[in-house]
Design a protein around this motif. Structure first.
Motif, PDB file in Angstrom:
ATOM      1  N   MET A 167      33.891   9.329  13.742  1.00 35.52           N
ATOM      2  CA  MET A 167      32.614   9.164  13.054  1.00 35.52           C
ATOM      3  C   MET A 167      31.872   7.922  13.538  1.00 35.52           C
ATOM      4  N   CYS A 168      32.601   6.838  13.735  1.00 30.90           N
ATOM      5  CA  CYS A 168      31.965   5.573  14.115  1.00 30.90           C
ATOM      6  C   CYS A 168      31.338   5.632  15.504  1.00 30.90           C
ATOM      7  N   VAL A 169      31.875   6.470  16.374  1.00 31.51           N
ATOM      8  CA  VAL A 169      31.301   6.603  17.715  1.00 31.51           C
ATOM      9  C   VAL A 169      29.898   7.183  17.610  1.00 31.51           C
ATOM     10  N   ALA A 170      29.739   8.226  16.799  1.00 32.82           N
ATOM     11  CA  ALA A 170      28.414   8.812  16.601  1.00 32.82           C
ATOM     12  C   ALA A 170      27.475   7.842  15.889  1.00 32.82           C
ATOM     13  N   LEU A 171      27.972   7.113  14.896  1.00 28.56           N
ATOM     14  CA  LEU A 171      27.136   6.151  14.183  1.00 28.56           C
ATOM     15  C   LEU A 171      26.621   5.062  15.120  1.00 28.56           C
ATOM     16  N   ARG A 172      27.452   4.652  16.071  1.00 28.18           N
ATOM     17  CA  ARG A 172      27.009   3.647  17.056  1.00 28.18           C
ATOM     18  C   ARG A 172      25.909   4.218  17.941  1.00 28.18           C
ATOM     19  N   ALA A 173      26.071   5.468  18.377  1.00 31.91           N
ATOM     20  CA  ALA A 173      25.048   6.084  19.210  1.00 31.91           C
ATOM     21  C   ALA A 173      23.737   6.260  18.455  1.00 31.91           C
ATOM     22  N   LEU A 174      23.821   6.451  17.147  1.00 31.00           N
ATOM     23  CA  LEU A 174      22.642   6.727  16.324  1.00 31.00           C
ATOM     24  C   LEU A 174      22.006   5.472  15.733  1.00 31.00           C
ATOM     25  N   ALA A 176      23.083   3.239  13.565  1.00 32.62           N
ATOM     26  CA  ALA A 176      23.254   3.112  12.123  1.00 32.62           C
ATOM     27  C   ALA A 176      23.246   1.647  11.689  1.00 32.62           C
ATOM     28  N   VAL A 177      22.987   1.458  10.411  1.00 33.08           N
ATOM     29  CA  VAL A 177      23.021   0.119   9.807  1.00 33.08           C
ATOM     30  C   VAL A 177      23.912   0.183   8.570  1.00 33.08           C
ATOM     31  N   VAL A 178      24.844  -0.745   8.457  1.00 30.40           N
ATOM     32  CA  VAL A 178      25.772  -0.787   7.329  1.00 30.40           C
ATOM     33  C   VAL A 178      25.225  -1.729   6.261  1.00 30.40           C
ATOM     34  N   HIS A 179      25.103  -1.222   5.042  1.00 30.17           N
ATOM     35  CA  HIS A 179      24.615  -2.031   3.923  1.00 30.17           C
ATOM     36  C   HIS A 179      25.802  -2.445   3.057  1.00 30.17           C
ATOM     37  N   VAL A 180      25.905  -3.732   2.791  1.00 32.90           N
ATOM     38  CA  VAL A 180      27.030  -4.255   2.020  1.00 32.90           C
ATOM     39  C   VAL A 180      26.517  -5.121   0.877  1.00 32.90           C
ATOM     40  N   LYS A 181      27.371  -5.265  -0.125  1.00 29.94           N
ATOM     41  CA  LYS A 181      27.005  -6.040  -1.303  1.00 29.94           C
ATOM     42  C   LYS A 181      28.203  -6.840  -1.782  1.00 29.94           C
ATOM     43  N   SER A 182      27.959  -8.013  -2.320  1.00 31.43           N
ATOM     44  CA  SER A 182      29.016  -8.830  -2.926  1.00 31.43           C
ATOM     45  C   SER A 182      28.436  -9.524  -4.144  1.00 31.43           C
ATOM     46  N   SER A 183      29.259 -10.288  -4.820  1.00 25.92           N
ATOM     47  CA  SER A 183      28.775 -11.024  -5.987  1.00 25.92           C
ATOM     48  C   SER A 183      27.757 -12.094  -5.590  1.00 25.92           C
ATOM     49  N   LYS A 184      27.658 -12.385  -4.291  1.00 25.81           N
ATOM     50  CA  LYS A 184      26.714 -13.391  -3.795  1.00 25.81           C
ATOM     51  C   LYS A 184      25.393 -12.785  -3.354  1.00 25.81           C
ATOM     52  N   GLY A 185      25.322 -11.452  -3.247  1.00 17.62           N
ATOM     53  CA  GLY A 185      24.096 -10.815  -2.792  1.00 17.62           C
ATOM     54  C   GLY A 185      24.387  -9.625  -1.895  1.00 17.62           C
ATOM     55  N   GLN A 186      23.401  -9.207  -1.126  1.00 20.88           N
ATOM     56  CA  GLN A 186      23.573  -8.059  -0.250  1.00 20.88           C
ATOM     57  C   GLN A 186      22.988  -8.360   1.121  1.00 20.88           C
ATOM     58  N   ARG A 187      23.443  -7.613   2.121  1.00 25.31           N
ATOM     59  CA  ARG A 187      22.924  -7.794   3.474  1.00 25.31           C
ATOM     60  C   ARG A 187      23.092  -6.500   4.266  1.00 25.31           C
ATOM     61  N   GLU A 188      22.420  -6.456   5.414  1.00 18.88           N
ATOM     62  CA  GLU A 188      22.470  -5.313   6.313  1.00 18.88           C
ATOM     63  C   GLU A 188      23.123  -5.751   7.623  1.00 18.88           C
ATOM     64  N   ILE A 189      24.019  -4.902   8.129  1.00 19.85           N
ATOM     65  CA  ILE A 189      24.717  -5.217   9.377  1.00 19.85           C
ATOM     66  C   ILE A 189      24.453  -4.095  10.379  1.00 19.85           C
ATOM     67  N   PRO A 190      23.731  -4.372  11.474  1.00 23.94           N
ATOM     68  CA  PRO A 190      23.571  -3.348  12.510  1.00 23.94           C
ATOM     69  C   PRO A 190      24.945  -2.872  12.984  1.00 23.94           C
ATOM     70  N   PHE A 191      25.070  -1.572  13.222  1.00 21.23           N
ATOM     71  CA  PHE A 191      26.380  -1.036  13.560  1.00 21.23           C
ATOM     72  C   PHE A 191      26.969  -1.700  14.801  1.00 21.23           C
ATOM     73  N   ALA A 192      26.123  -2.110  15.716  1.00 20.41           N
ATOM     74  CA  ALA A 192      26.600  -2.785  16.929  1.00 20.41           C
ATOM     75  C   ALA A 192      27.353  -4.069  16.597  1.00 20.41           C
ATOM     76  N   ASP A 193      27.023  -4.676  15.443  1.00 24.36           N
ATOM     77  CA  ASP A 193      27.627  -5.955  15.065  1.00 24.36           C
ATOM     78  C   ASP A 193      28.710  -5.815  14.005  1.00 24.36           C
ATOM     79  N   PHE A 194      28.958  -4.595  13.531  1.00 24.75           N
ATOM     80  CA  PHE A 194      29.907  -4.436  12.435  1.00 24.75           C
ATOM     81  C   PHE A 194      31.354  -4.614  12.899  1.00 24.75           C
TER      82      PHE A 194
END
Length: 339
Positions: A167-174, A176-194
């Motif tokens: 799945m991750c191979v296709a997400l990298r080609a497409l 994708a951006v990973v959205h994450v959240k914690s008690s400190k806030g939220q951020r977006e991580i480009p799939f290339a950097d995940f």
């Protein structure tokens, strides 16, 4: 197996509070429980002593968003692969998911969990052997030992493990951006950097911070690649085997001329491998084996084998050419396979 406590979170805030206190999230558990039973840390260098069930958080929606698609972190892999919007607008992703694992595992595994899989290196899972990824500084016997499955790109003196996800191979080609959240806030991580390359810290697989939870994966519009995409996976057996080499390929064609390309590889590196330079080199070229081979040579610059996996150097080039050739012929859309 180490003793641990188990709790269930009723909402995101409650789950994040437990994660901030050191708990580990569990949803499908298809990799996490295997790791714990083998005595291998799911992340970092210690086994968890507290698990929090996050299945009730409502993060399982798949819906349109911003011209693209939003994949809930807790949506099951099977539900994602067979979702009408995924099949019609992101057939490359659907094909990649259906190439992975078994129907039973796809019915349990979640999208967020798929991103967090750990390597399937023999030495990593064998706690009786040294492994820098499991015990930093202990050594990497894979370099001189059983390495047929392992990486040929992005390796280091510390580790030659590869990422196992399809799945991750296709997400990298497409893109994708990973959205994450914690008690400190939220951020977006480009799939290339995940995901990370091993470098001198192979025990760290990704760029998630302690206490962060994946909430969803965002896919940008990929309509220009719908008609010409392919996921080719070469493995030892057709059913339930990890890739020796896999390639996610997508083309935007105009009467045989390549306007744009996307190429990502699996089974060859510590993270899904993509070289944008190779894609740019295809732009404006006539679709065909000559152009595909030149792109493959760019992608595989610096590749090296470690003995048993030397064959991957040739296999990877051939698979890239095959995937691009197959994509140019036209996308084969997923049909009603058994789930």
């Amino acid at each position: 197996m180490n003793p641990f406590t188990f709790t269930q979170a009723g909402d995101i805030e409650g789950a994040l509070a437990q994660l901030a206190a050191g708990a580990r999230p569990i949803a499908g558990g298809t990799n996490l429980l295997d790791l714990m039973k083998a005595g291998v840390p799911p992340a970092g260098v210690s086994l968890p002593n507290q698990l929090v069930d996050i299945n009730a958080l409502g993060l399982d929606q798949i819906e349109e968003a911003g011209g693209g698609l939003r994949l809930g972190a807790l949506a099951r892999n099977a539900d994602t692969a067979y979702h009408a919007l995924v099949r019609s607008r992101y057939p490359l992703l659907s094909a990649a998911i259906l190439a992975g694992a078994s129907p039973q595992l796809r019915n349990m595994a979640t999208n967020g969990g798929n991103l967090l899989q750990r390597t399937r290196c023999h030495y990593f899972y064998d706690v009786g052997t040294p492994c820098n990824k499991r015990e930093p500084g202990s050594g990497c016997p894979a370099k001189e030992g059983l390495n047929r499955q392992l990486a040929i790109l992005g390796t280091s003196e510390e580790c030659i493990a590869n990422h196992p996800s399809d799945m991750c191979v296709a997400l990298r080609a497409l893109d994708a951006v990973v959205h994450v959240k914690s008690s400190k806030g939220q951020r977006e991580i480009p799939f290339a950097d995940f995901h990370r390359l091993p470098g001198d810290r192979p025990e760290i697989d990704n760029t998630l911070e302690p206490g962060e939870l994946i909430t969803h994966i965002a896919l940008p519009d990929a309509s220009r690649f719908v008609k010409h995409s392919a996921y080719i996976k070469v493995r030892d057996r057709l059913s339930y085997a990890f890739a020796l080499v896999s390639v996610a390929a997508a083309l935007d064609l105009d009467d045989g001329t390549i306007r744009a390309a996307r190429i990502a590889l699996g089974g060859v590196a510590h993270k899904p491998w993509r070289v944008e330079e190779a894609e740019a080199a295809l732009s404006g070229k006539q679709a065909g084996e000559e152009a595909y081979g030149a792109a493959a040579d760019i992608i595989l610059r610096g590749a090296r084998g470690y003995g048993q996996n030397d064959f991957k150097l040739t296999l990877a080039r051939n698979t890239i050419v095959q995937a691009l050739t197959t994509a140019a012929r036209g996308t084969e859309f997923a049909t009603g396979e058994q789930r």
